[in-house]
Write a protein that holds these residues in place. Structure first.
Motif, short mmCIF file in Angstrom:
data_model
loop_
_atom_site.label_atom_id
_atom_site.label_comp_id
_atom_site.label_asym_id
_atom_site.label_seq_id
_atom_site.Cartn_x
_atom_site.Cartn_y
_atom_site.Cartn_z
N GLY A 10 0.62 -9.24 9.58
CA GLY A 10 1.24 -10.28 8.75
C GLY A 10 2.47 -10.85 9.42
O GLY A 10 2.78 -10.54 10.59
N ILE A 12 5.96 -10.59 8.74
CA ILE A 12 7.06 -9.67 9.08
C ILE A 12 6.51 -8.47 9.87
O ILE A 12 7.12 -8.01 10.84
CB ILE A 12 7.81 -9.20 7.82
N ASP A 32 -4.21 -2.60 9.08
CA ASP A 32 -4.21 -3.87 8.35
C ASP A 32 -5.63 -4.21 7.93
O ASP A 32 -6.57 -4.07 8.72
CB ASP A 32 -3.61 -4.98 9.25
N ASP A 58 -8.29 -0.85 4.61
CA ASP A 58 -7.66 -1.23 3.34
C ASP A 58 -6.79 -0.06 2.87
O ASP A 58 -7.30 1.07 2.76
CB ASP A 58 -8.78 -1.52 2.33
N LEU A 80 4.41 -2.22 4.99
CA LEU A 80 4.63 -3.65 4.71
C LEU A 80 3.43 -4.32 4.06
O LEU A 80 3.55 -5.43 3.55
CB LEU A 80 4.96 -4.41 6.00
N SER A 84 1.68 -11.26 -0.80
CA SER A 84 3.10 -11.63 -0.76
C SER A 84 3.43 -13.03 -1.27
O SER A 84 4.60 -13.40 -1.27
CB SER A 84 3.62 -11.49 0.68
N TYR A 167 3.93 -11.24 -8.64
CA TYR A 167 4.26 -10.68 -7.32
C TYR A 167 5.44 -9.73 -7.41
O TYR A 167 5.35 -8.56 -7.02
CB TYR A 167 4.57 -11.81 -6.32
N LYS A 171 5.74 -5.58 -6.88
CA LYS A 171 6.60 -4.94 -5.88
C LYS A 171 7.58 -3.98 -6.58
O LYS A 171 7.86 -2.89 -6.08
CB LYS A 171 7.38 -5.98 -5.07
N ASN A 197 12.50 -14.38 4.27
CA ASN A 197 12.44 -14.42 5.73
C ASN A 197 11.88 -15.76 6.19
O ASN A 197 11.11 -16.40 5.48
CB ASN A 197 11.49 -13.34 6.26
#
Ligand SMILES: NC(=O)c1ccc[n+]([C@@H]2O[C@H](COP(=O)([O-])OP(=O)(O)OC[C@H]3O[C@@H](n4cnc5c(N)ncnc54)[C@H](O)[C@@H]3O)[C@@H](O)[C@H]2O)c1
Length: 362
Positions: A10, A12, A32, A58, A80, A84, A167, A171, A197
């Motif tokens: 991804g 980041i 990933d 996964d 991470l 997102s 979202y 988180k 970011n």
């Protein structure tokens, strides 16, 4: 050290993987699933390193996670992998609940079982680093809403959680799970909550790359509502450095806020990009004189947070981390990167970055 990075394809995650391979002697195992947001082309510069391995998997698959931990025997996890994008969470929240909450639970349980069986030295050195967002805190008063001489509040590590979107609430849930696995089972965890970011290799659905690419193609530059929403912006490579510092130097159980000391209104971010492009691009598309002519206000996002701002003094005082880029230097680098790396983003926009790996085109 061998570090297992989830979501390393991804935006980041790929910056973290490139940073570790280019600046340390550590090994990286990148786990990933390669959703639409995962792009192995962001890792081309390091993919042949002997200290890098990629596994497509996964994080919700407990058997696969157990197998990967047993095979690679990591010293630390940097987690991470996530869904997102706030807009996608509003139109389809299921994958956010699945990956961000269930996936984090599966990783915590896999880590706990693996960590419990380590010898005492490795047990003490092990870290589970959960990478999260400042959006878990909800939003802060906007300068429009308070008297002019009022000091505006910032998010601190002990600010109460009050997430607004599917979202950010997914988180927030994952942060709570991580805290519980620390408190209940003693798993050596650390959490970081970071502001927005920006930088190279950013998927073009997010504000900054969307504006740059639409401008280059002469398309409208969509700005939500009145564009007065305030965000704190951090250059992605500064975030990668902060994350590596935290996973290697932080004490167990700590939480750090990470921010860029760069509060900007969305509309000002868009206008800054237009000014930079005005200077660089002589032949402008569609007979416009300035890219700002393409700015188009669109209906606001439901539940849109008005202001985020981070107090990042704890990570500065305890770990000596400060961002190196100002918003002005970072945004210039970012605009130049998109102008000079047309192939990377064109393959994202036309879908070939994903179709090729699915074997649909050669
Ligand atoms: N982008 C930001 O501004 C920002 C700010 C603060 C915190 N964060 C957090 O940082 C992390 C990374 O953000 P990003 O912007 O790089 O996200 P991203 O969407 O660019 O990348 C997410 C990566 O996770 C992978 N992934 C998704 N579901 C998966 C699954 N079930 N199993 C394995 N891999 C999976 C995707 O393929 C992708 O490579 C996220 O946890 C996010 O919440 C992001």
């Amino acid at each position: 050290m061998k570090i297992l990075v989830t979501g390393g394809a991804g935006f980041i995650g790929s910056a973290v993987v490139r940073y570790i391979i280019n600046n340390t002697k550590d090994f990286v195992v990148n786990v990933d699933k390669l959703t639409y947001a995962g792009n192995l082309e962001s890792l081309k510069s390091i993919e042949h390193s002997e200290r890098y391995a990629f596994v497509q998997a996964d994080i919700c698959d407990a058997n696969e996670m157990t197998r990967i931990f047993a095979e690679h025997r990591p010293d630390a996890i940097m987690h991470l992998a996530a869904e997102s994008h706030v807009d996608r969470s509003i139109t389809g929240s299921a994958s956010f609940i699945e990956t961000n909450i269930i996936g984090t639970y599966v990783l915590l349980e896999t880590s706990r079982k693996y960590w419990s069986a380590l010898d005492e030295n490795h047990k003490q050195a092990f870290r589970f680093h959960h990478i999260s967002t400042d959006e878990v805190y909800g939003d802060l008063p906007h300068p429009d809403e308070v008297p002019a001489d009022t000091e505006l509040p910032l998010f601190h590590e002990n600010t109460a959680y009050a997430p607004s979107s599917p979202y950010s609430s997914s988180k927030a849930s994952s942060d709570h799970l991580v805290r519980a696995w620390r408190r209940t089972y003693g798993l050596p965890t650390v959490i970081t909550n970071c502001s927005n970011n920006y930088g190279p290799y950013h998927f073009p659905e997010k504000l900054i790359p969307l504006i740059i690419l639409n401008a280059l193609e002469g398309k409208p530059l969509p700005v939500y509502g009145n564009g007065e929403q305030i965000r704190d912006w951090l250059f992605v490579d500064d975030h990668a450095k902060a994350l590596y510092k935290v996973v290697t130097e932080s004490s167990v159980g700590e939480t750090y806020n990470i921010g860029g000391h760069n509060e900007r209104k969305n509309i000002d971010v868009v206008k800054t990009i237009c000014l930079i492009l005005d200077e660089i691009i002589e032949e402008k598309p569609n007979n416009i004189n300035s890219f700002a002519q393409l700015i188009t206000y669109v209906d606001d996002r439901p539940g849109h947070d008005r202001r985020y701002a981070i107090d990042a003094s704890k990570i500065k005082n305890e770990l000596g981390w400060l961002p190196q880029e100002t918003f002005e230097s970072g945004i210039k680098k970012t605009v130049s990167w998109y102008i000079n790396n047309r192939e990377w983003w064109q393959r994202v926009i036309d879908g070939s970055y994903a179709r090729e790996r699915l074997g649909l085109i050669k």
